[in-house]
Design an enzyme around this catalytic site. Structure first.
Site, PDB file in Angstrom:
ATOM      1  N   ASP A  42      12.772  -2.225   0.142  1.00 31.40           N
ATOM      2  CA  ASP A  42      13.840  -2.056  -0.856  1.00 31.40           C
ATOM      3  C   ASP A  42      13.938  -3.188  -1.879  1.00 31.40           C
ATOM      4  O   ASP A  42      15.008  -3.376  -2.460  1.00 31.40           O
ATOM      5  CB  ASP A  42      15.208  -1.910  -0.172  1.00 31.40           C
ATOM      6  CG  ASP A  42      15.339  -0.613   0.621  1.00 31.40           C
ATOM      7  OD1 ASP A  42      14.392   0.196   0.567  1.00 31.40           O
ATOM      8  OD2 ASP A  42      16.361  -0.421   1.296  1.00 31.40           O
ATOM      9  N   PRO A  81       0.834  -1.208   0.000  1.00 32.51           N
ATOM     10  CA  PRO A  81       0.000   0.000   0.000  1.00 32.51           C
ATOM     11  C   PRO A  81       0.865   1.253   0.000  1.00 32.51           C
ATOM     12  O   PRO A  81       1.854   1.323   0.736  1.00 32.51           O
ATOM     13  CB  PRO A  81      -0.781  -0.117   1.320  1.00 32.51           C
ATOM     14  CG  PRO A  81       0.032  -1.009   2.196  1.00 32.51           C
ATOM     15  CD  PRO A  81       0.819  -1.920   1.294  1.00 32.51           C
ATOM     16  N   MET A  82       0.484   2.240  -0.809  1.00 30.03           N
ATOM     17  CA  MET A  82       1.195   3.529  -0.793  1.00 30.03           C
ATOM     18  C   MET A  82       0.178   4.651  -0.983  1.00 30.03           C
ATOM     19  O   MET A  82      -0.473   4.737  -2.029  1.00 30.03           O
ATOM     20  CB  MET A  82       2.275   3.570  -1.876  1.00 30.03           C
ATOM     21  CG  MET A  82       3.468   2.687  -1.560  1.00 30.03           C
ATOM     22  SD  MET A  82       4.815   2.884  -2.742  1.00 30.03           S
ATOM     23  CE  MET A  82       4.176   2.007  -4.155  1.00 30.03           C
ATOM     24  N   GLU A  83       0.075   5.489   0.047  1.00 33.20           N
ATOM     25  CA  GLU A  83      -0.892   6.583   0.036  1.00 33.20           C
ATOM     26  C   GLU A  83      -0.649   7.512  -1.150  1.00 33.20           C
ATOM     27  O   GLU A  83       0.501   7.860  -1.448  1.00 33.20           O
ATOM     28  CB  GLU A  83      -0.740   7.378   1.347  1.00 33.20           C
ATOM     29  CG  GLU A  83      -1.756   8.475   1.494  1.00 33.20           C
ATOM     30  CD  GLU A  83      -1.548   9.274   2.766  1.00 33.20           C
ATOM     31  OE1 GLU A  83      -0.391   9.397   3.220  1.00 33.20           O
ATOM     32  OE2 GLU A  83      -2.549   9.794   3.288  1.00 33.20           O
ATOM     33  N   ASN A  85       9.242  -6.979   3.560  1.00 35.68           N
ATOM     34  CA  ASN A  85       9.058  -5.732   2.808  1.00 35.68           C
ATOM     35  C   ASN A  85      10.252  -4.812   3.055  1.00 35.68           C
ATOM     36  O   ASN A  85      10.784  -4.763   4.159  1.00 35.68           O
ATOM     37  CB  ASN A  85       7.739  -5.070   3.265  1.00 35.68           C
ATOM     38  CG  ASN A  85       7.572  -3.645   2.766  1.00 35.68           C
ATOM     39  OD1 ASN A  85       7.495  -2.715   3.567  1.00 35.68           O
ATOM     40  ND2 ASN A  85       7.515  -3.467   1.464  1.00 35.68           N
ATOM     41  N   LYS A 111       0.465  -5.149   9.006  1.00 41.99           N
ATOM     42  CA  LYS A 111       1.706  -4.703   8.359  1.00 41.99           C
ATOM     43  C   LYS A 111       2.403  -3.786   9.351  1.00 41.99           C
ATOM     44  O   LYS A 111       1.828  -2.792   9.797  1.00 41.99           O
ATOM     45  CB  LYS A 111       1.401  -3.987   7.042  1.00 41.99           C
ATOM     46  CG  LYS A 111       2.634  -3.494   6.311  1.00 41.99           C
ATOM     47  CD  LYS A 111       2.266  -3.078   4.889  1.00 41.99           C
ATOM     48  CE  LYS A 111       3.436  -2.458   4.144  1.00 41.99           C
ATOM     49  NZ  LYS A 111       3.777  -1.109   4.605  1.00 41.99           N
ATOM     50  N   GLY A 171       6.877  -1.944  -2.702  1.00 43.74           N
ATOM     51  CA  GLY A 171       6.321  -0.597  -2.790  1.00 43.74           C
ATOM     52  C   GLY A 171       7.039   0.205  -3.850  1.00 43.74           C
ATOM     53  O   GLY A 171       6.735   0.146  -5.043  1.00 43.74           O
ATOM     54  N   ARG A 172       8.096   0.919  -3.420  1.00 46.25           N
ATOM     55  CA  ARG A 172       8.749   1.868  -4.325  1.00 46.25           C
ATOM     56  C   ARG A 172       9.426   1.226  -5.522  1.00 46.25           C
ATOM     57  O   ARG A 172       9.769   1.926  -6.471  1.00 46.25           O
ATOM     58  CB  ARG A 172       9.748   2.716  -3.519  1.00 46.25           C
ATOM     59  CG  ARG A 172       9.047   3.644  -2.529  1.00 46.25           C
ATOM     60  CD  ARG A 172       9.997   4.158  -1.491  1.00 46.25           C
ATOM     61  NE  ARG A 172      10.567   3.050  -0.729  1.00 46.25           N
ATOM     62  CZ  ARG A 172      11.559   3.168   0.144  1.00 46.25           C
ATOM     63  NH1 ARG A 172      12.091   4.349   0.354  1.00 46.25           N
ATOM     64  NH2 ARG A 172      12.020   2.107   0.786  1.00 46.25           N
ATOM     65  N   CYS A 214       3.099   2.695  10.101  1.00 51.64           N
ATOM     66  CA  CYS A 214       3.335   4.069   9.619  1.00 51.64           C
ATOM     67  C   CYS A 214       4.051   4.870  10.707  1.00 51.64           C
ATOM     68  O   CYS A 214       3.576   4.972  11.841  1.00 51.64           O
ATOM     69  CB  CYS A 214       2.021   4.736   9.236  1.00 51.64           C
ATOM     70  SG  CYS A 214       2.267   6.430   8.700  1.00 51.64           S
TER      71      CYS A 214
HETATM   72  C1  FMN Z   1       4.412   7.336  -0.900  1.00 51.47           C
HETATM   73  C2  FMN Z   1       4.293   6.212   0.094  1.00 51.47           C
HETATM   74  C3  FMN Z   1       3.085   5.981   0.716  1.00 51.47           C
HETATM   75  C4  FMN Z   1       2.950   4.919   1.622  1.00 51.47           C
HETATM   76  N1  FMN Z   1       1.716   4.666   2.169  1.00 51.47           N
HETATM   77  C5  FMN Z   1       1.543   3.549   2.946  1.00 51.47           C
HETATM   78  C6  FMN Z   1       0.256   3.143   3.385  1.00 51.47           C
HETATM   79  O1  FMN Z   1      -0.769   3.758   3.081  1.00 51.47           O
HETATM   80  N2  FMN Z   1       0.195   2.036   4.173  1.00 51.47           N
HETATM   81  C7  FMN Z   1       1.309   1.286   4.517  1.00 51.47           C
HETATM   82  O2  FMN Z   1       1.205   0.284   5.222  1.00 51.47           O
HETATM   83  N3  FMN Z   1       2.518   1.659   4.092  1.00 51.47           N
HETATM   84  C8  FMN Z   1       2.663   2.737   3.306  1.00 51.47           C
HETATM   85  N4  FMN Z   1       3.902   3.036   2.813  1.00 51.47           N
HETATM   86  C9  FMN Z   1       5.046   2.138   3.115  1.00 51.47           C
HETATM   87  C10 FMN Z   1       5.198   1.066   2.031  1.00 51.47           C
HETATM   88  O3  FMN Z   1       4.063   0.228   1.954  1.00 51.47           O
HETATM   89  C11 FMN Z   1       6.436   0.204   2.303  1.00 51.47           C
HETATM   90  O4  FMN Z   1       6.287  -0.419   3.538  1.00 51.47           O
HETATM   91  C12 FMN Z   1       7.726   1.008   2.313  1.00 51.47           C
HETATM   92  O5  FMN Z   1       7.764   1.926   1.244  1.00 51.47           O
HETATM   93  C13 FMN Z   1       8.947   0.081   2.220  1.00 51.47           C
HETATM   94  O6  FMN Z   1       8.835  -0.791   1.115  1.00 51.47           O
HETATM   95  P1  FMN Z   1       9.536  -0.468  -0.306  1.00 51.47           P
HETATM   96  O7  FMN Z   1      10.988  -0.260  -0.052  1.00 51.47           O
HETATM   97  O8  FMN Z   1       9.233  -1.692  -1.146  1.00 51.47           O
HETATM   98  O9  FMN Z   1       8.891   0.775  -0.817  1.00 51.47           O
HETATM   99  C14 FMN Z   1       4.060   4.099   1.927  1.00 51.47           C
HETATM  100  C15 FMN Z   1       5.281   4.348   1.303  1.00 51.47           C
HETATM  101  C16 FMN Z   1       5.401   5.372   0.382  1.00 51.47           C
HETATM  102  C17 FMN Z   1       6.732   5.591  -0.288  1.00 51.47           C
END
Ligand code: FMN
Length: 343
Positions: free
Chosen positions: A209, A17-19, A207, A143, A231-232, A105
């Site tokens: 990187d 999830p990413m807001e 989860n 999460k 995510g990213r 979060c």
């Molecule tokens: C722009 C943005 C918004 C995010 N929003 C949420 C969210 O709504 N809920 C959540 O559990 N994590 C949120 N995250 C965290 C990601 O789900 C993830 O845990 C974090 O980015 C690390 O994983 P990654 O390196 O694969 O991005 C957000 C991350 C980013 C960058």
């Protein structure tokens, strides 16, 4: 009854999830380019699930989804068990496959309200919220992170696993680390071992990187995990979940292909949201699709727009310039060959 976390084939390749990123529009596009096994909504306060506000009375934009997105998990946050219980009933009615609770979060204005990562310091309330989220009968997952301001995987993951959850996703950093520092995969592996030792029927996902499909598989094999949420990684490669080895990757795409993907995003965003969601949110996607574009002026032009029509006209003009570089005086730099030209 089906249970997404029990039934999905391993290793699970999930979109995190990413807001303001993984709304129904981006999820549908990602699915079209290479289907993840499971997707999540952006986090939404449990109170807004039951009493929506805003321009779409009846359903918060964060809960809008389409059948092609299934299996889809609704992610909620908050600290009121009563709200969680009512939200879980509503989420079931809305056709979600499971509920995830955000306990990770790290944003101070949220954790200062005693929610999300603050729950790492309040395990009793965390368990009450988990129990309340089960009211609607959907599978419930959490999460979270490997600790609040120190690594405390054993206590925290052990506590969550003993609360009877269907899945646990661990971002391998503490809350106070936010996105800094290395992801501690050994800690995520530790949680998976604890689950096995307890005989818990909980899927454990990692989860942090992860940047490719291959990396999902190698992390799962090496650390004994059921899956990974990315995510990213989709910012660098929106086609990351594509399993077809013969498919052209995002890195091999021409400027024209990338601008076409962007155009697809603008069109679907306009169709789904119209005036109900802020146009400016779209701009973060311009950066994603246009990274590495040989003509930097397109992104500048798009960043100056403030509505869909202007963005569509900038994109249309870009394609027109490329089609006829001689006629389009002043935009010859945009006339480089496309994959279609090469075929
Ligand atoms: C722009 C943005 C918004 C995010 N929003 C949420 C969210 O709504 N809920 C959540 O559990 N994590 C949120 N995250 C965290 C990601 O789900 C993830 O845990 C974090 O980015 C690390 O994983 P990654 O390196 O694969 O991005 C957000 C991350 C980013 C960058």
């Amino acid at each position: 009854m089906t249970n997404v976390w029990r039934d999905l084939p391993r290793p699970i390749h999930g979109l995190a999830p990413m807001e303001d990123v993984t709304d129904t529009v981006f999820r549908r596009l990602i699915i079209g380019w290479g289907r993840p096994d499971v997707v999540f909504t952006e986090f939404i306060h449990a109170g807004l699930v039951i009493e929506p506000r805003g321009k779409r009375p009846g359903l918060s934009p964060r809960l809008v989804h389409s059948p092609i997105e299934r299996p889809i998990v609704a992610q909620i946050w908050g600290n009121d068990p009563e709200q969680y219980a009512r939200a879980s009933l509503r989420l079931r009615e809305l056709g979600f496959d499971a509920i995830d609770i955000n306990m990770g979060c790290p944003v101070p204005k949220i954790r200062n309200r005693g929610a999300c990562s603050a729950l790492i310091r309040n395990p009793t309330l965390a368990s009450e919220l988990i129990d309340a989220a089960k009211t609607g009968g959907l599978p419930v997952s959490v999460k979270t992170r490997i600790g609040f301001d120190r690594v405390e995987t054993e206590e925290w993951a052990g506590h969550l696993l003993s609360s009877g959850i269907d899945a646990l996703t661990l971002h391998g950093r503490t809350a106070t680390q936010e996105s800094e520092g290395p992801v501690l995969w050994e800690e995520i592996a530790r949680a998976a071992r604890i689950a096995r030792t307890m005989g818990a029927a909980t899927a454990v996902l990692g989860n942090g990187d992860v940047m490719s499909r291959h990396e999902i598989d190698t992390r799962c094999a090496r650390y004994g995990l059921d899956g990974v949420l990315v995510g990213r990684g989709v910012f660098a490669d929106p086609l990351l979940f594509n399993a077809d080895p013969s498919a052209r990757g995002f890195r091999d795409m021409t400027d024209g292909d990338r601008v076409a993907m962007l155009g697809e995003h603008v069109a679907l965003y306009r169709e789904v949201w119209g005036s109900t969601r802020n146009y400016e949110i779209l701009k973060k996607f311009y950066k994603i699709y246009l990274q590495g574009l040989s003509d930097p002026t397109l992104r500048d032009d798009l960043n100056r727009t403030h509505d869909y029509a202007s963005a569509e006209s900038v994109i249309g003009e870009w394609f027109a310039c490329r089609r006829d570089a001689t006629r389009a005086t002043g935009c010859a730099t945009r006339a480089e060959p496309t994959a279609a030209d090469a075929r």
